[in-house]
Scaffold this motif. Sequence first.
Motif, mmCIF file in Angstrom:
data_model
loop_
_atom_site.group_PDB
_atom_site.id
_atom_site.type_symbol
_atom_site.label_atom_id
_atom_site.label_comp_id
_atom_site.label_asym_id
_atom_site.label_seq_id
_atom_site.Cartn_x
_atom_site.Cartn_y
_atom_site.Cartn_z
ATOM 1 N N ASP A 281 -3.740 73.139 10.149
ATOM 2 C CA ASP A 281 -5.271 72.792 9.167
ATOM 3 C C ASP A 281 -4.921 73.096 7.588
ATOM 4 O OD1 ASP A 281 -5.358 71.178 11.492
ATOM 5 O OD2 ASP A 281 -6.929 72.716 12.516
ATOM 6 N N HIS A 282 -3.410 74.015 7.266
ATOM 7 C CA HIS A 282 -3.544 73.163 5.928
ATOM 8 C C HIS A 282 -2.209 72.542 5.157
ATOM 9 C CE1 HIS A 282 -6.464 77.373 5.282
ATOM 10 N NE2 HIS A 282 -5.561 77.264 6.220
ATOM 11 N N ALA A 283 -2.255 72.545 4.258
ATOM 12 C CA ALA A 283 -1.092 71.505 3.860
ATOM 13 C C ALA A 283 -0.314 72.580 3.283
ATOM 14 C CB ALA A 283 -1.618 70.789 2.023
ATOM 15 N N ASP A 284 0.763 71.965 3.584
ATOM 16 C CA ASP A 284 2.459 72.828 3.543
ATOM 17 C C ASP A 284 2.543 73.192 2.110
ATOM 18 O OD1 ASP A 284 3.370 70.761 2.892
ATOM 19 O OD2 ASP A 284 4.926 70.588 4.702
ATOM 20 N N TRP A 285 4.032 73.729 1.150
ATOM 21 C CA TRP A 285 4.186 73.346 0.114
ATOM 22 C C TRP A 285 4.137 72.442 -0.922
ATOM 23 C CZ3 TRP A 285 4.757 76.180 -3.964
ATOM 24 C CH2 TRP A 285 5.610 76.444 -5.007
ATOM 25 N N ASP A 286 5.088 71.085 0.055
ATOM 26 C CA ASP A 286 4.832 70.389 -0.322
ATOM 27 C C ASP A 286 3.755 69.416 -0.650
ATOM 28 O OD1 ASP A 286 8.289 69.891 -0.157
ATOM 29 O OD2 ASP A 286 7.652 69.436 1.518
ATOM 30 N N GLY A 287 2.827 69.584 0.360
ATOM 31 C CA GLY A 287 1.494 69.406 0.370
ATOM 32 C C GLY A 287 0.557 69.776 -0.560
ATOM 33 N N LEU A 288 0.809 71.017 -0.862
ATOM 34 C CA LEU A 288 0.115 71.828 -2.079
ATOM 35 C C LEU A 288 0.506 70.800 -3.528
ATOM 36 C CD1 LEU A 288 -0.067 75.155 -0.619
ATOM 37 C CD2 LEU A 288 -1.571 74.366 -0.862
ATOM 38 N N THR A 289 1.989 70.832 -3.612
ATOM 39 C CA THR A 289 2.031 70.559 -5.045
ATOM 40 C C THR A 289 2.220 68.843 -5.318
ATOM 41 O OG1 THR A 289 4.653 70.359 -3.993
ATOM 42 C CG2 THR A 289 3.757 72.554 -4.766
ATOM 43 N N ALA A 290 2.759 68.434 -3.885
ATOM 44 C CA ALA A 290 2.082 66.097 -4.440
ATOM 45 C C ALA A 290 0.672 66.746 -4.953
ATOM 46 C CB ALA A 290 2.062 65.945 -3.109
ATOM 47 N N THR A 291 -0.345 67.144 -4.462
ATOM 48 C CA THR A 291 -1.946 67.284 -4.508
ATOM 49 C C THR A 291 -2.070 67.335 -5.876
ATOM 50 O OG1 THR A 291 -2.407 67.274 -1.777
ATOM 51 C CG2 THR A 291 -3.820 68.016 -4.133
ATOM 52 N N VAL A 292 -1.514 69.236 -6.209
ATOM 53 C CA VAL A 292 -1.974 69.480 -7.338
ATOM 54 C C VAL A 292 -1.729 68.777 -8.490
ATOM 55 C CG1 VAL A 292 -1.081 71.299 -9.268
ATOM 56 C CG2 VAL A 292 -2.255 71.819 -7.068
ATOM 57 N N ALA A 293 -0.126 67.354 -8.675
ATOM 58 C CA ALA A 293 0.350 66.975 -9.394
ATOM 59 C C ALA A 293 -0.310 65.200 -9.212
ATOM 60 C CB ALA A 293 1.697 66.620 -9.272
ATOM 61 N N ALA A 294 -0.850 65.394 -8.134
ATOM 62 C CA ALA A 294 -1.633 63.825 -8.072
ATOM 63 C C ALA A 294 -3.373 63.684 -8.681
ATOM 64 C CB ALA A 294 -1.544 62.736 -6.994
ATOM 65 N N THR A 295 -3.627 64.943 -8.675
ATOM 66 C CA THR A 295 -4.807 64.704 -9.286
ATOM 67 C C THR A 295 -5.160 64.939 -10.212
ATOM 68 O OG1 THR A 295 -5.073 66.823 -9.492
ATOM 69 C CG2 THR A 295 -5.700 67.315 -7.396
ATOM 70 N N GLY A 296 -3.507 64.545 -11.156
ATOM 71 C CA GLY A 296 -3.677 65.009 -12.843
ATOM 72 C C GLY A 296 -4.360 65.583 -13.235
ATOM 73 N N ALA A 297 -4.490 66.556 -12.762
ATOM 74 C CA ALA A 297 -5.608 67.805 -13.499
ATOM 75 C C ALA A 297 -4.855 68.877 -14.520
ATOM 76 C CB ALA A 297 -5.780 69.437 -12.398
ATOM 77 N N SER A 298 -4.728 69.041 -15.038
ATOM 78 C CA SER A 298 -4.564 70.343 -16.286
ATOM 79 C C SER A 298 -4.181 71.800 -16.091
ATOM 80 C CB SER A 298 -4.603 69.875 -17.830
ATOM 81 O OG SER A 298 -5.998 70.178 -17.816
ATOM 82 N N ASP A 299 -5.543 71.755 -14.603
ATOM 83 C CA ASP A 299 -5.724 73.260 -15.236
ATOM 84 C C ASP A 299 -5.896 73.740 -13.474
ATOM 85 O OD1 ASP A 299 -6.569 75.763 -15.876
ATOM 86 O OD2 ASP A 299 -8.266 75.464 -16.851
ATOM 87 N N ILE A 300 -4.706 74.258 -13.075
ATOM 88 C CA ILE A 300 -4.858 74.585 -11.645
ATOM 89 C C ILE A 300 -5.681 76.076 -11.021
ATOM 90 C CG2 ILE A 300 -3.875 74.726 -9.835
ATOM 91 C CD1 ILE A 300 -4.040 72.174 -11.960
ATOM 92 N N TRP A 301 -6.416 76.083 -10.627
ATOM 93 C CA TRP A 301 -7.091 77.249 -10.026
ATOM 94 C C TRP A 301 -6.989 77.860 -8.530
ATOM 95 C CZ3 TRP A 301 -12.845 77.575 -12.655
ATOM 96 C CH2 TRP A 301 -12.459 77.539 -13.906
ATOM 97 N N VAL A 302 -6.126 78.642 -8.334
ATOM 98 C CA VAL A 302 -5.405 79.119 -7.505
ATOM 99 C C VAL A 302 -6.137 80.100 -6.352
ATOM 100 C CG1 VAL A 302 -3.250 79.742 -5.715
ATOM 101 C CG2 VAL A 302 -3.180 78.219 -7.932
#
Length: 348
Positions: A281-302
Amino acid sequence: MRPEDILVPTPVGVCCRIGGFYIDPTQAVDKAVITHGHSDHARAGHGAVLATQETLDLMRLRYGESFAGSTQAISYGESVALGGTRVTFHPAGHVLGSAQIAVEANGLRIVASGDYKNVLDPTCAAFELVACDVFITEATFGLPVFRHGDVDAEIAKLLHSLALFPERAHLVGAYALGKAQRLIALIRNAGYDKPIFLHGAMEKITRYYAGRGIALGRIELARTASKAELAGAVTLCPPSALKEVWSRRFPDPVTCFASGWMRVRARARQHLVELPLVISDHADWDGLTATVAATGASDIWVTHGQEEALVHWSITRGLQARPLDIVGYGDEDDADGVSEKTELGDAT
Ligand SMILES: [Zn+2]
Ligand SMILES: [Zn+2]
């Protein structure tokens, strides 16, 4: 205004000082805004809780009526003003009622996504992409080795095994909130219509899902079933129950475990899992990276999980990124993969 003037990471969760609240605090606070009902995010004892109706209901099921001083339900797409901020909930696609929380002030938008997945799930609203300046993400499966694949292929493996071994019980370890109900819905979608049996610890939550209109078919409790009924049938139980005395009455069980961690063979072997099912029920590597990129955010907090790789990936893409080091997330659901907890105290 800087992002830190809106949300600031603290050891007990992300805090919004100007709004007077915490998101998913790991300790009791005056005002909590909660993404979803998993116990590492939704804890009892807060003064006030803002969450979706489903998350509030699931908290009530688990912790009892007095789980918070007061509650306020909010729908997807709805906004409320909190202090100097505007807070809006959006679907996170993780479990029933799960939400991403967008916090806006002075034209800056930060999205705290809690736990999420960007694949369809018949038991909850689909993940919605929200454009933002800062994206706060989990990283439970934040390594390139984690690619969850096709859930229907995993369900087909289970149904194939049932056909092959009609005399053996099929015991499937699955987390009580979200995973168990999703598995049932996926099994139904594959055309399986016989009764599915449940460990008692999953009953309340599963009935709640069914009551919210999610088609789960015929569900029965394993404890009221005969040995003959359990042979060649699917029984879902918390992962910990696979190793407990509880499992001994099942006829020659095939031990299955549905988790993103089942991608790792050693994990499956370590838990003596005969039939690993890679369903998360969690995003996999491709899901995480695709989502991070698609948000357009310039700052990512993990927030939690395998932070390093996702932080590194973000930085190589020219983004700012950092781990938040919040202690206490990831002790339920897939996040640790080896939870020994049995929900709701019903060990039968
Ligand atoms: Zn969760
Ligand atoms: Zn979590």
